[in-house]
Scaffold this motif. Sequence first.
Motif, PDB file in Angstrom:
ATOM      1  N   VAL A  28      42.026  32.402  39.411  1.00 42.59           N
ATOM      2  CA  VAL A  28      42.043  32.131  41.037  1.00 42.59           C
ATOM      3  C   VAL A  28      43.278  32.638  41.446  1.00 42.59           C
ATOM      4  N   VAL A  29      43.320  33.706  42.209  1.00 47.29           N
ATOM      5  CA  VAL A  29      44.633  34.191  42.867  1.00 47.29           C
ATOM      6  C   VAL A  29      45.270  33.307  44.014  1.00 47.29           C
ATOM      7  N   GLU A  30      46.436  32.814  43.526  1.00 50.71           N
ATOM      8  CA  GLU A  30      47.066  32.071  44.778  1.00 50.71           C
ATOM      9  C   GLU A  30      47.631  32.582  45.959  1.00 50.71           C
ATOM     10  N   ASN A  31      48.044  34.292  45.703  1.00 50.67           N
ATOM     11  CA  ASN A  31      48.752  34.680  46.702  1.00 50.67           C
ATOM     12  C   ASN A  31      47.580  35.002  47.715  1.00 50.67           C
ATOM     13  N   ALA A  32      47.905  34.581  49.073  1.00 48.97           N
ATOM     14  CA  ALA A  32      46.859  35.085  50.279  1.00 48.97           C
ATOM     15  C   ALA A  32      46.930  36.495  50.557  1.00 48.97           C
ATOM     16  N   THR A 151      34.144  35.553  44.229  1.00 46.00           N
ATOM     17  CA  THR A 151      33.716  34.271  43.933  1.00 46.00           C
ATOM     18  C   THR A 151      34.657  33.681  42.717  1.00 46.00           C
ATOM     19  N   THR A 152      35.219  34.559  41.779  1.00 49.71           N
ATOM     20  CA  THR A 152      36.197  33.954  40.811  1.00 49.71           C
ATOM     21  C   THR A 152      37.700  34.289  40.821  1.00 49.71           C
ATOM     22  N   SER A 153      37.838  34.929  42.280  1.00 49.00           N
ATOM     23  CA  SER A 153      39.297  35.264  42.437  1.00 49.00           C
ATOM     24  C   SER A 153      39.732  34.045  43.615  1.00 49.00           C
ATOM     25  N   PHE A 154      38.781  33.750  44.319  1.00 49.11           N
ATOM     26  CA  PHE A 154      39.128  32.944  45.584  1.00 49.11           C
ATOM     27  C   PHE A 154      38.949  31.615  45.176  1.00 49.11           C
ATOM     28  N   PRO A 155      39.808  30.626  45.806  1.00 54.24           N
ATOM     29  CA  PRO A 155      39.777  29.274  45.431  1.00 54.24           C
ATOM     30  C   PRO A 155      38.500  28.759  46.210  1.00 54.24           C
TER      31      PRO A 155
END
Length: 543
Positions: A28-32, A151-155
């Motif tokens: 899950v990528v935290e950096n917007a 769907t797997t990278s976004f919170p």
Amino acid sequence: MTTQTADPSGPVGDLPEGQHDPVEHDVVVENAGRRRLILAAMCVALVAVVASVSGLNVAQQALAQDLGATQSQLLWIINGYTLALAALLLPVGAIGDRWGRKPILMIGLVAFAATNLASAFATEPTMLIGLRVLAGVAAAMVMPVTLSVITTSFPREEQAKAIGTWAGFAGAGGIIGLFVSAAIIDNATWPWVFALPIALAAVSFALTASFVPHSVEHTEAGFDVAGSLLSVVAVGGLVLAFHEGPEKGWTATITLAAIVAGLAATVAFVAVELRRDHPLLDVRIFALRGLAAGSVNLFVVFAVMFSLFLVLVQYLQAILGYSALKAASGLLPMAVMMMPLSTIAPTIAERFGFRRTLVTGMLAMATGLVVFAVLADPQGGYLTVLPGTLILGAGVGLAMSPSTAAITSSLPEEKQGVASSLNDTVREMGGAVGIALIGSVLNAAYQANVEPATAGLPPEVAHPVTEGIGGALAAAGQMGPNGATLIDAARQSFVDAMMPALLLAAAVCAAAALFTAIRGPKTAAEAEPRLHTPEPQDNSGEP
């Protein structure tokens, strides 16, 4: 399932015992800012694939002249791509889950660009057909992965909006392909039509290589080979039947064989998947109200949208006399309404209810089709079809992204490639069925209407007139001044034939709205996943 964080400063979870893999898994990528670049990469790749479906439609006349392609060959140049794409979506999506979504996407983008580049240098129809089939195979490696990466990278709290943006580009990609390809055909030669998908694939590849994290399914279960092969035959057979039925006839040998093979493989697929511990697609998920409503609505949305492209483009060119570029421009207002609404539709669904949003969207589509059918008037020009087009675009925007979100949320994160493939398969099947069904009604009504005008004409003239409005205009043009009456009769026959075709499409939208009102979940929460792959037992004693 263990989740890791792509932000270097964030915590990194432990991999399952015995797993030694240097890449990030299920990140899950935290950096917007990075998430926005990932979304851009996926939307660009998606537009490349979708635009390639519609782009060659406007180049058919040029292909016939330069390559000597017959009508049957022209259809296979178009349909060979969509057939390969649709048939391979489910197994290739599962392969992406298993081997890694990023490498499959990058390989697919390279293969997609290469086959499109080779297509620009095709010298005869059979060569181009083969290359288009290979491009469809490559597109099947790209299309489902674009959504599963999102769907797997976004919170969780950001997924709905991202899916809405993706869905907007999925719907508008066909219009973009038509518009750009029409501009190219009007100003250059047909090989330049392939420049757009090549350029988009290159941009997406660069962004993917730089910003998309690695993610892969954690499982030791064997790959479902039987289910994969059966899904290829099932989807491929049915799509082939819907492509060939309107052209060759529904009782033609190839059509009947495709229907039988597709239905038999579908029954076998369901039977096999129900018996497997780790199926390619757990068919029990169709009992979930959210997924069922999402699938039905998405199927109808693309059935109506693709059939409307068929009707509206012919109307603008054959009836109003527009060029290919001007006709494609006539579809842009639909995209203008569709794309922003697709982005905010998940928020609307969260506030006013999933069911209400979907029902409103489908009823808006039905209303737009009725308005189009009633108001369309050749004497009034484009302004008589604009209101219906705008209303229809708004309905598509409201219905499309919540339907997509309902499908992807029905499978766990490690199965998002399969969920995305299911979503894309529903779209492709809907488009094929819509063109076959609405197109058949349109053609049948046109032939019945124009038949009196062909009385007394030589068979070699009467046949192309009854085949379609394009053939009628070409035949009448060869008759000189005597063809004016035939042109008027053919155009009026087509306008009259639009009414039953559009009303049928409106009735299908209304039926989908009724189904959703009865069976759809009231809120987005009810559309959340209910069936998951069992989590491994934790015997460590830790909470």
